[in-house]
Write an enzyme that holds these catalytic residues in place. Sequence first.
Site, mmCIF file in Angstrom:
data_model
loop_
_atom_site.group_PDB
_atom_site.id
_atom_site.type_symbol
_atom_site.label_atom_id
_atom_site.label_comp_id
_atom_site.label_asym_id
_atom_site.label_seq_id
_atom_site.Cartn_x
_atom_site.Cartn_y
_atom_site.Cartn_z
ATOM 1 N N GLU A 89 0.825 -1.079 0.058
ATOM 2 C CA GLU A 89 -0.103 -0.079 0.096
ATOM 3 C C GLU A 89 0.828 1.364 0.015
ATOM 4 O OE1 GLU A 89 -4.234 -1.286 1.929
ATOM 5 O OE2 GLU A 89 -2.669 -0.978 3.333
ATOM 6 N N CYS A 144 3.596 8.672 1.714
ATOM 7 C CA CYS A 144 4.113 7.723 2.711
ATOM 8 C C CYS A 144 4.531 6.192 1.819
ATOM 9 C CB CYS A 144 3.080 7.256 3.566
ATOM 10 S SG CYS A 144 3.551 6.046 4.756
ATOM 11 N N CYS A 146 6.283 -7.092 6.984
ATOM 12 C CA CYS A 146 7.163 -6.569 7.945
ATOM 13 C C CYS A 146 7.689 -7.840 8.650
ATOM 14 C CB CYS A 146 7.008 -5.466 8.555
ATOM 15 S SG CYS A 146 8.191 -5.109 9.609
ATOM 16 N N CYS A 177 6.106 -5.343 15.699
ATOM 17 C CA CYS A 177 5.608 -4.509 16.990
ATOM 18 C C CYS A 177 4.266 -4.620 17.278
ATOM 19 C CB CYS A 177 5.897 -3.067 16.445
ATOM 20 S SG CYS A 177 7.596 -2.822 15.807
ATOM 21 N N CYS A 188 1.060 -2.660 15.682
ATOM 22 C CA CYS A 188 1.386 -2.301 14.326
ATOM 23 C C CYS A 188 0.579 -3.421 13.362
ATOM 24 C CB CYS A 188 2.847 -2.062 13.607
ATOM 25 S SG CYS A 188 2.924 -2.090 11.886
ATOM 26 N N GLY A 233 6.763 -2.099 6.061
ATOM 27 C CA GLY A 233 8.032 -2.538 6.137
ATOM 28 C C GLY A 233 9.187 -1.846 6.942
ATOM 29 N N ASN A 272 -3.521 4.336 16.358
ATOM 30 C CA ASN A 272 -4.439 4.051 15.411
ATOM 31 C C ASN A 272 -4.889 2.499 15.619
ATOM 32 O OD1 ASN A 272 -4.469 6.771 14.028
ATOM 33 N ND2 ASN A 272 -2.411 6.120 13.498
ATOM 34 N N CYS A 279 -0.932 5.828 10.363
ATOM 35 C CA CYS A 279 0.337 4.861 10.775
ATOM 36 C C CYS A 279 -0.158 3.761 11.245
ATOM 37 C CB CYS A 279 1.067 5.868 11.669
ATOM 38 S SG CYS A 279 1.643 7.425 11.448
HETATM 39 N N1 SAH Z 1 8.687 0.135 9.799
HETATM 40 C C1 SAH Z 1 9.407 1.322 10.073
HETATM 41 C C2 SAH Z 1 8.510 2.358 9.330
HETATM 42 C C3 SAH Z 1 6.970 2.188 9.255
HETATM 43 S S1 SAH Z 1 5.957 2.525 10.500
HETATM 44 C C4 SAH Z 1 9.090 1.874 11.453
HETATM 45 O O1 SAH Z 1 8.758 1.145 12.382
HETATM 46 O O2 SAH Z 1 9.726 2.776 11.842
HETATM 47 C C5 SAH Z 1 5.721 4.290 10.759
HETATM 48 C C6 SAH Z 1 5.260 4.661 12.188
HETATM 49 O O3 SAH Z 1 3.925 4.225 12.645
HETATM 50 C C7 SAH Z 1 6.264 3.918 13.085
HETATM 51 O O4 SAH Z 1 6.792 4.885 13.962
HETATM 52 C C8 SAH Z 1 5.463 2.755 13.779
HETATM 53 O O5 SAH Z 1 6.031 2.412 14.904
HETATM 54 C C9 SAH Z 1 4.196 3.608 13.978
HETATM 55 N N2 SAH Z 1 3.129 2.851 14.107
HETATM 56 C C10 SAH Z 1 2.882 1.264 13.819
HETATM 57 N N3 SAH Z 1 1.487 1.106 14.482
HETATM 58 C C11 SAH Z 1 0.863 2.023 14.680
HETATM 59 C C12 SAH Z 1 -0.483 2.576 15.114
HETATM 60 N N4 SAH Z 1 -1.127 1.537 15.129
HETATM 61 N N5 SAH Z 1 -0.586 3.532 15.602
HETATM 62 C C13 SAH Z 1 0.058 4.414 15.410
HETATM 63 N N6 SAH Z 1 1.590 4.420 14.908
HETATM 64 C C14 SAH Z 1 1.866 3.229 14.516
HETATM 65 FE FE1 SF4 Z 2 7.306 -2.578 13.379
HETATM 66 FE FE2 SF4 Z 2 7.581 -0.632 11.511
HETATM 67 FE FE3 SF4 Z 2 7.253 -3.361 11.007
HETATM 68 FE FE4 SF4 Z 2 5.305 -2.075 11.666
HETATM 69 S S1 SF4 Z 2 6.419 -1.737 9.781
HETATM 70 S S2 SF4 Z 2 5.927 -4.190 12.485
HETATM 71 S S3 SF4 Z 2 6.013 -0.510 13.140
HETATM 72 S S4 SF4 Z 2 8.982 -2.367 12.017
#
Ligand code: SAH
Ligand code: SF4
Length: 414
Positions: A115, A128, A135, A139, A142, A211, A344, A387
């Site tokens: 996406e 974005c 990924c 986390c 996420c 990712g 989110n 995000c």
């Molecule tokens: N993988 C990379 C970049 C993509 S995520 C990273 O983790 O940095 C972009 C941002 O959104 C990251 O800071 C991530 O931790 C955050 N994020 C992930 N899930 C989220 C959620 N459910 N609500 C708000 N932010 C979130």
């Molecule tokens: Fe973590 Fe970023 Fe991967 Fe989501 S996309 S699992 S926030 S490293």
Amino acid sequence: MQIPGHIDPVTTGTVPLRGGNRIDLIGLTRDAIGGVLVEAGLDAKAAKLRAKQIWHWMYHRGVTDFEAMTDIAKAMRPWLTDRFIIGRPTVREAQVSSDGTRKWLLAAADGQEYEMVFIPDADRGTLCVSSQVGCTLNCRFCHTGTMRLVRNLAAGEIVGQVMLARDELGEWPKGTMAGFGPDPEDDEDDEGGNYTADGRILTNIVMMGMGEPLYNFDEVKGALKIVMDGDGLALSRRRITLSTSGVVPMMARAGEEIGVNLAVSLHAVSKEIRDEIVPLNRKYGIDELLKACADYPGAGNSRRITFEYVMLKDKNDSDDDARELVRLIREYGLHAKVNLIPFNPWPGAMYECSSPERVRAFSNLIFKAGISAPVRTPRGRDIMAACGQLKSAATKPSRAELDRIAEEKQAALG
Ligand code: SAH
Ligand code: SF4
């Protein structure tokens, strides 16, 4: 490439070609385009000139049809069409949020889906961009982390997102090409219109889609080099931000070799909580991570590092957490700003967003210490474009399934 101290997460693999036997030129360096032209039979000098012309048409003008490349001899255009294509990802679905945010579900030539999101603001337009399908990390807050299928996107698939966004936003310059006269080998000049360098809609890029970009370093670097190339998309590195969850061994190289702004997904200030919500912390801890931030090339007042901090109710959002965050930033002497991201939600998520009052109090404490800590307004939540909401297959796995995926990914981390 092998990441020191880490099993290599995923490889790009062989991506089937979109144009059958034809070579897709998107994502190749200028020299590589010259190289494939030589392989196809041009002599080195002609290949170099053609590569320069094709590059300009591809990246400056957004052209995908060789017939439209009017400074290339007419007879040569079908020859190019027979051998090469200038591809775009396939759009599977396009959605527009009530706040103007747009999300596209894209498909690669092998059917893999990812996406991209465009966020319009009064003074900027931010794309974005995804770096992987899914990924390998997990986390806990996420949605992307719950995807089991993962592959790296190739440079062409990453830069292809930017190209497609400009197609969809209708912002390629029209008319004649400044500095590019008619082909001396051609007897016809079928140029028309006037080139105008109109104002941009897409002004900024964030590598914050699906990712972990630093697990796909080479392809992300290749794509961003193209995006920054002066005779093409020409986006300044100051307008590009790469976000990492903390792949410490690759951070210095990101600064030296790509040179864009860095955002770090910190999200917690103690080992216990960060281990839980950003499992990569068990491999590269907070101390190592903050040292790498302090050493990030160019990190100074002019290039502040951004710490992303997702606000999770009763998890990481106390006054003590805010004070500890300030203390850590000072201890490591970081010129940083903190981006507070209200959590989110997504189907099956096991966290809640902190209350608006809590988020404000947290932000105020950091601001009072002289560190900027704006609260990010969630954008595109109604179309799951905010995000951490991105996921290409909209299923709702059971809790047990989510736990199983988390365990598998954790085991792979070693
Ligand atoms: N993988 C990379 C970049 C993509 S995520 C990273 O983790 O940095 C972009 C941002 O959104 C990251 O800071 C991530 O931790 C955050 N994020 C992930 N899930 C989220 C959620 N459910 N609500 C708000 N932010 C979130
Ligand atoms: Fe973590 Fe970023 Fe991967 Fe989501 S996309 S699992 S926030 S490293």
